[in-house]
Design an enzyme around this catalytic site. Sequence first.
Site, PDB file in Angstrom:
ATOM      1  N   GLN A 121       0.898  -1.262   0.078  1.00  0.00           N
ATOM      2  CA  GLN A 121      -0.059  -0.022   0.019  1.00  0.00           C
ATOM      3  C   GLN A 121       0.623   1.302  -0.112  1.00  0.00           C
ATOM      4  O   GLN A 121       0.311   2.347  -0.271  1.00  0.00           O
ATOM      5  CB  GLN A 121      -0.882  -0.013   1.361  1.00  0.00           C
ATOM      6  CG  GLN A 121      -1.760  -0.979   1.534  1.00  0.00           C
ATOM      7  CD  GLN A 121      -2.312  -1.206   2.770  1.00  0.00           C
ATOM      8  OE1 GLN A 121      -3.445  -0.745   3.085  1.00  0.00           O
ATOM      9  NE2 GLN A 121      -1.721  -1.919   3.581  1.00  0.00           N
ATOM     10  N   ASN A 122       2.264   1.157   0.296  1.00  0.00           N
ATOM     11  CA  ASN A 122       2.836   2.273   0.170  1.00  0.00           C
ATOM     12  C   ASN A 122       3.323   2.802  -1.107  1.00  0.00           C
ATOM     13  O   ASN A 122       3.470   1.961  -2.066  1.00  0.00           O
ATOM     14  CB  ASN A 122       4.391   1.592   0.857  1.00  0.00           C
ATOM     15  CG  ASN A 122       4.178   1.301   2.410  1.00  0.00           C
ATOM     16  OD1 ASN A 122       2.993   1.341   2.837  1.00  0.00           O
ATOM     17  ND2 ASN A 122       4.967   0.425   2.863  1.00  0.00           N
ATOM     18  N   ASP A 124       6.092   5.011  -1.229  1.00  0.00           N
ATOM     19  CA  ASP A 124       7.291   5.559  -1.100  1.00  0.00           C
ATOM     20  C   ASP A 124       8.482   5.022  -1.948  1.00  0.00           C
ATOM     21  O   ASP A 124       9.674   5.418  -2.111  1.00  0.00           O
ATOM     22  CB  ASP A 124       7.733   5.512   0.540  1.00  0.00           C
ATOM     23  CG  ASP A 124       7.706   4.019   0.957  1.00  0.00           C
ATOM     24  OD1 ASP A 124       8.106   3.243   0.209  1.00  0.00           O
ATOM     25  OD2 ASP A 124       7.497   3.772   2.123  1.00  0.00           O
ATOM     26  N   HIS A 139      -1.529   1.591  -4.092  1.00  0.00           N
ATOM     27  CA  HIS A 139      -1.949   3.054  -3.926  1.00  0.00           C
ATOM     28  C   HIS A 139      -1.230   3.968  -4.678  1.00  0.00           C
ATOM     29  O   HIS A 139      -1.011   5.166  -4.566  1.00  0.00           O
ATOM     30  CB  HIS A 139      -1.807   3.420  -2.679  1.00  0.00           C
ATOM     31  CG  HIS A 139      -3.042   2.839  -1.685  1.00  0.00           C
ATOM     32  ND1 HIS A 139      -2.944   2.699  -0.353  1.00  0.00           N
ATOM     33  CD2 HIS A 139      -4.139   1.856  -2.004  1.00  0.00           C
ATOM     34  CE1 HIS A 139      -3.920   2.074   0.099  1.00  0.00           C
ATOM     35  NE2 HIS A 139      -4.725   1.580  -0.943  1.00  0.00           N
ATOM     36  N   CYS A 147      -0.590  12.889 -16.225  1.00  0.00           N
ATOM     37  CA  CYS A 147      -1.352  14.168 -16.584  1.00  0.00           C
ATOM     38  C   CYS A 147      -2.774  13.914 -16.421  1.00  0.00           C
ATOM     39  O   CYS A 147      -3.343  13.102 -16.852  1.00  0.00           O
ATOM     40  CB  CYS A 147      -0.811  14.074 -18.135  1.00  0.00           C
ATOM     41  SG  CYS A 147      -1.699  15.644 -18.928  1.00  0.00           S
ATOM     42  N   CYS A 150      -3.914  14.230 -20.745  1.00  0.00           N
ATOM     43  CA  CYS A 150      -3.806  13.049 -21.557  1.00  0.00           C
ATOM     44  C   CYS A 150      -3.425  11.689 -20.849  1.00  0.00           C
ATOM     45  O   CYS A 150      -3.273  10.498 -21.582  1.00  0.00           O
ATOM     46  CB  CYS A 150      -2.604  13.417 -22.679  1.00  0.00           C
ATOM     47  SG  CYS A 150      -0.857  13.246 -21.921  1.00  0.00           S
ATOM     48  N   THR A 208       0.634  -2.984   8.474  1.00  0.00           N
ATOM     49  CA  THR A 208      -0.662  -2.485   8.204  1.00  0.00           C
ATOM     50  C   THR A 208      -1.468  -2.373   9.153  1.00  0.00           C
ATOM     51  O   THR A 208      -1.987  -3.331   9.905  1.00  0.00           O
ATOM     52  CB  THR A 208      -1.067  -2.794   6.682  1.00  0.00           C
ATOM     53  OG1 THR A 208      -2.312  -2.000   6.598  1.00  0.00           O
ATOM     54  CG2 THR A 208      -1.515  -4.303   6.789  1.00  0.00           C
ATOM     55  N   ASN A 233       3.392  -7.088  13.361  1.00  0.00           N
ATOM     56  CA  ASN A 233       2.911  -5.800  13.556  1.00  0.00           C
ATOM     57  C   ASN A 233       3.349  -5.276  15.015  1.00  0.00           C
ATOM     58  O   ASN A 233       3.431  -6.137  15.730  1.00  0.00           O
ATOM     59  CB  ASN A 233       1.500  -5.523  13.234  1.00  0.00           C
ATOM     60  CG  ASN A 233       1.126  -3.967  13.063  1.00  0.00           C
ATOM     61  OD1 ASN A 233       1.215  -3.441  13.871  1.00  0.00           O
ATOM     62  ND2 ASN A 233       0.312  -3.837  12.102  1.00  0.00           N
ATOM     63  N   GLU A 235       1.399  -4.098  17.134  1.00  0.00           N
ATOM     64  CA  GLU A 235       0.237  -4.167  17.910  1.00  0.00           C
ATOM     65  C   GLU A 235      -0.793  -4.916  17.111  1.00  0.00           C
ATOM     66  O   GLU A 235      -0.707  -5.044  15.816  1.00  0.00           O
ATOM     67  CB  GLU A 235      -0.344  -2.711  18.442  1.00  0.00           C
ATOM     68  CG  GLU A 235      -0.676  -1.928  17.026  1.00  0.00           C
ATOM     69  CD  GLU A 235      -0.868  -0.697  17.378  1.00  0.00           C
ATOM     70  OE1 GLU A 235      -0.626  -0.184  18.293  1.00  0.00           O
ATOM     71  OE2 GLU A 235      -1.254   0.156  16.431  1.00  0.00           O
TER      72      GLU A 235
END
Length: 260
Positions: A121-122, A124, A139, A147, A150, A208, A233, A235
Amino acid sequence: MGQTDNPLHSEAQEADRIGPPREEIERLRQVLHQAQRVVALTGAGISAESGVPTFRGADGLWRQYRAIDLATPQAFARDPRLVWEFYNWRREMLAPLKSNAGHLALVELERQVPEFLLITQNIDGLHHAAGSTNILELHGNIWRVRCTECGEVTEDRTLPLPALPTCGTCGGLLRPDVVWFGEMLDTLILAKAYEGLNSCQALLIIGTSGNVEPAASMGLHAKNHGAVVAEINLEPTPQTEAYDISLLGKAGVILPQLID
Ligand code: OAD
């Protein structure tokens, strides 16, 4: 008695104290070792140890800014300068950052597993920088521009981009090639992601919070198709209970331990 006074104290015990139990790590190592097809799904947490802010943590991006003002098509239509200011700021912040031990462990896993797919999903670009190759960016990518006239997509690492950057081909206004809230994900990318999820024997879900669809449901989807699903993770997440293995700790510490 303090741990240092305990003659039975060992490195293994220390590792157990600061991370998930060794048996759980070993169990997942075995699952990965035996699997022909493995998928990893990553979120902002895997880049946290590189210095990239997450979205929903204490210092999370969406705690400081309203996503609706900056990461929606409506925000861009209303004030493209403001949205570009935000993305230029994020690009400047990301530019010096390097991939970390977690990203690198996934590169190694890709080498070891016969069929490996990385869904992220990153935006970067740190998985690419680390050397992973079979990547689906759900993402988009902050280092690409698209653009609005176009539709041409190009990689552009200029820092900073002009306040209102324009297309070299048609002169139209450029936007970041990322998916904003309220927008559809690329259907081809999604189809490839589900192809992987439908057929993998193991799915690793890393860093995530499980708050944004469709990624949030991908774990359950893969589980329903027979995969062993493991979450790494700091948590528990809303989906943890439904998964087979939960390893609580830093991705950059746990992932390298899964590699042969
Ligand atoms: P979040 O910020 O929602 O969640 C990050 C997760 O990573 C949390 O569950 C943290 O506990 C965990 N975490 C933090 N540091 C970690 C570490 N070192 N090791 C392991 N886990 C760690 O980020 P995402 O779930 O990626 O979308 O957010 C999903 C989407 O929401 C993003 O792609 C973005 C955002 O709005 C768009 O912009 C469309």
